[in-house]
Design a protein around this motif. Structure first.
Motif, PDB file in Angstrom:
ATOM      1  N   PRO A  70      -8.225  23.732  19.075  1.00  0.00           N
ATOM      2  CA  PRO A  70      -7.908  24.199  17.723  1.00  0.00           C
ATOM      3  C   PRO A  70      -8.964  25.190  17.222  1.00  0.00           C
ATOM      4  N   GLN A  71      -8.524  26.160  16.421  1.00  0.00           N
ATOM      5  CA  GLN A  71      -9.450  27.155  15.883  1.00  0.00           C
ATOM      6  C   GLN A  71     -10.530  26.490  15.032  1.00  0.00           C
ATOM      7  N   SER A  72     -10.182  25.428  14.333  1.00  0.00           N
ATOM      8  CA  SER A  72     -11.174  24.739  13.498  1.00  0.00           C
ATOM      9  C   SER A  72     -12.267  24.111  14.363  1.00  0.00           C
ATOM     10  N   THR A  73     -11.920  23.620  15.521  1.00  0.00           N
ATOM     11  CA  THR A  73     -12.896  23.052  16.436  1.00  0.00           C
ATOM     12  C   THR A  73     -13.827  24.131  16.964  1.00  0.00           C
ATOM     13  N   VAL A  74     -13.247  25.250  17.386  1.00  0.00           N
ATOM     14  CA  VAL A  74     -14.033  26.371  17.900  1.00  0.00           C
ATOM     15  C   VAL A  74     -14.987  26.873  16.821  1.00  0.00           C
ATOM     16  N   SER A  75     -14.468  27.049  15.629  1.00  0.00           N
ATOM     17  CA  SER A  75     -15.289  27.529  14.515  1.00  0.00           C
ATOM     18  C   SER A  75     -16.422  26.559  14.207  1.00  0.00           C
ATOM     19  N   GLY A  76     -16.122  25.274  14.210  1.00  0.00           N
ATOM     20  CA  GLY A  76     -17.137  24.260  13.928  1.00  0.00           C
ATOM     21  C   GLY A  76     -18.248  24.256  14.958  1.00  0.00           C
ATOM     22  N   ILE A  77     -17.890  24.396  16.222  1.00  0.00           N
ATOM     23  CA  ILE A  77     -18.890  24.423  17.295  1.00  0.00           C
ATOM     24  C   ILE A  77     -19.801  25.635  17.134  1.00  0.00           C
ATOM     25  N   ILE A  78     -19.204  26.792  16.868  1.00  0.00           N
ATOM     26  CA  ILE A  78     -19.992  28.022  16.717  1.00  0.00           C
ATOM     27  C   ILE A  78     -20.887  27.933  15.491  1.00  0.00           C
ATOM     28  N   THR A  79     -20.367  27.424  14.388  1.00  0.00           N
ATOM     29  CA  THR A  79     -21.163  27.283  13.164  1.00  0.00           C
ATOM     30  C   THR A  79     -22.348  26.361  13.385  1.00  0.00           C
ATOM     31  N   LYS A  80     -22.112  25.216  14.018  1.00  0.00           N
ATOM     32  CA  LYS A  80     -23.191  24.271  14.286  1.00  0.00           C
ATOM     33  C   LYS A  80     -24.249  24.892  15.189  1.00  0.00           C
ATOM     34  N   TRP A  81     -23.803  25.631  16.182  1.00  0.00           N
ATOM     35  CA  TRP A  81     -24.731  26.278  17.105  1.00  0.00           C
ATOM     36  C   TRP A  81     -25.586  27.321  16.386  1.00  0.00           C
ATOM     37  N   LYS A  82     -24.962  28.086  15.485  1.00  0.00           N
ATOM     38  CA  LYS A  82     -25.712  29.097  14.731  1.00  0.00           C
ATOM     39  C   LYS A  82     -26.722  28.450  13.787  1.00  0.00           C
ATOM     40  N   GLN A  83     -26.345  27.351  13.145  1.00  0.00           N
ATOM     41  CA  GLN A  83     -27.211  26.708  12.156  1.00  0.00           C
ATOM     42  C   GLN A  83     -28.313  25.871  12.796  1.00  0.00           C
ATOM     43  N   LEU A  84     -27.975  25.135  13.847  1.00  0.00           N
ATOM     44  CA  LEU A  84     -28.915  24.183  14.425  1.00  0.00           C
ATOM     45  C   LEU A  84     -29.473  24.612  15.780  1.00  0.00           C
ATOM     46  N   GLY A  85     -28.848  25.595  16.399  1.00  0.00           N
ATOM     47  CA  GLY A  85     -29.303  26.045  17.706  1.00  0.00           C
ATOM     48  C   GLY A  85     -28.927  25.117  18.842  1.00  0.00           C
ATOM     49  N   THR A  86     -28.013  24.216  18.589  1.00  0.00           N
ATOM     50  CA  THR A  86     -27.600  23.265  19.613  1.00  0.00           C
ATOM     51  C   THR A  86     -26.132  22.908  19.426  1.00  0.00           C
ATOM     52  N   THR A  87     -25.519  22.441  20.494  1.00  0.00           N
ATOM     53  CA  THR A  87     -24.149  21.932  20.396  1.00  0.00           C
ATOM     54  C   THR A  87     -24.121  20.428  20.676  1.00  0.00           C
ATOM     55  N   ALA A  88     -25.301  19.846  20.864  1.00  0.00           N
ATOM     56  CA  ALA A  88     -25.386  18.413  21.176  1.00  0.00           C
ATOM     57  C   ALA A  88     -24.849  17.572  20.024  1.00  0.00           C
ATOM     58  N   THR A  89     -24.268  16.445  20.396  1.00  0.00           N
ATOM     59  CA  THR A  89     -23.769  15.538  19.362  1.00  0.00           C
ATOM     60  C   THR A  89     -24.941  14.829  18.706  1.00  0.00           C
ATOM     61  N   GLN A  90     -24.731  14.476  17.460  1.00  0.00           N
ATOM     62  CA  GLN A  90     -25.791  13.820  16.702  1.00  0.00           C
ATOM     63  C   GLN A  90     -25.789  12.332  17.019  1.00  0.00           C
ATOM     64  N   THR A  91     -26.945  11.804  17.385  1.00  0.00           N
ATOM     65  CA  THR A  91     -27.063  10.378  17.646  1.00  0.00           C
ATOM     66  C   THR A  91     -28.051   9.769  16.659  1.00  0.00           C
ATOM     67  N   LEU A  92     -27.761   8.574  16.235  1.00  0.00           N
ATOM     68  CA  LEU A  92     -28.629   7.898  15.269  1.00  0.00           C
ATOM     69  C   LEU A  92     -29.455   6.842  15.940  1.00  0.00           C
TER      70      LEU A  92
END
Length: 68
Positions: free
Chosen positions: A46-68
Motif C-alpha cells: 500500500p502507498q501508505s505503507t511505503v510512505s510511512g517507511i520512507i518518512t520514518k527513515w528520513k526522520q530517524l535514519g532507520t527502518t528498524a522496528t521499535q522494541t521496548l
C-alpha cells in the motif's frame, strides 16, 4: 480453483510488519528516485505503507522496528 493471493493487504493483515529486507527494498527504490506510487506498484505494498517507511527513515535514519 483459487490462486494464491498476491495482495499484501490480504496476506499480511493490519497487525503484521514488513520484514527488514522489504523495508530496505522500499528505501533502495526511494534512493533510486522511484516515486511512492511506483514503489507501491512494483512491490505490491500500500502507498501508505511505503510512505510511512520512507518518512520514518528520513526522520530517524532507520527502518528498524521499535522494541521496548
Amino acid at each position: 480453483m483459487q490462486t494464491a493471493s498476491t495482495n499484501i493487504c490480504e496476506r499480511m493483515g493490519r497487525s503484521q510488519e514488513l520484514s527488514e529486507f522489504n523495508r530496505g527494498t522500499v528505501i533502495g527504490c526511494h534512493l533510486c528516485n522511484k516515486s511512492i506510487h511506483d514503489i507501491s506498484w512494483l512491490l505490491n505494498f500500500p502507498q501508505s505503507t511505503v510512505s510511512g517507511i520512507i518518512t520514518k527513515w528520513k526522520q530517524l535514519g532507520t527502518t528498524a522496528t521499535q522494541t521496548l
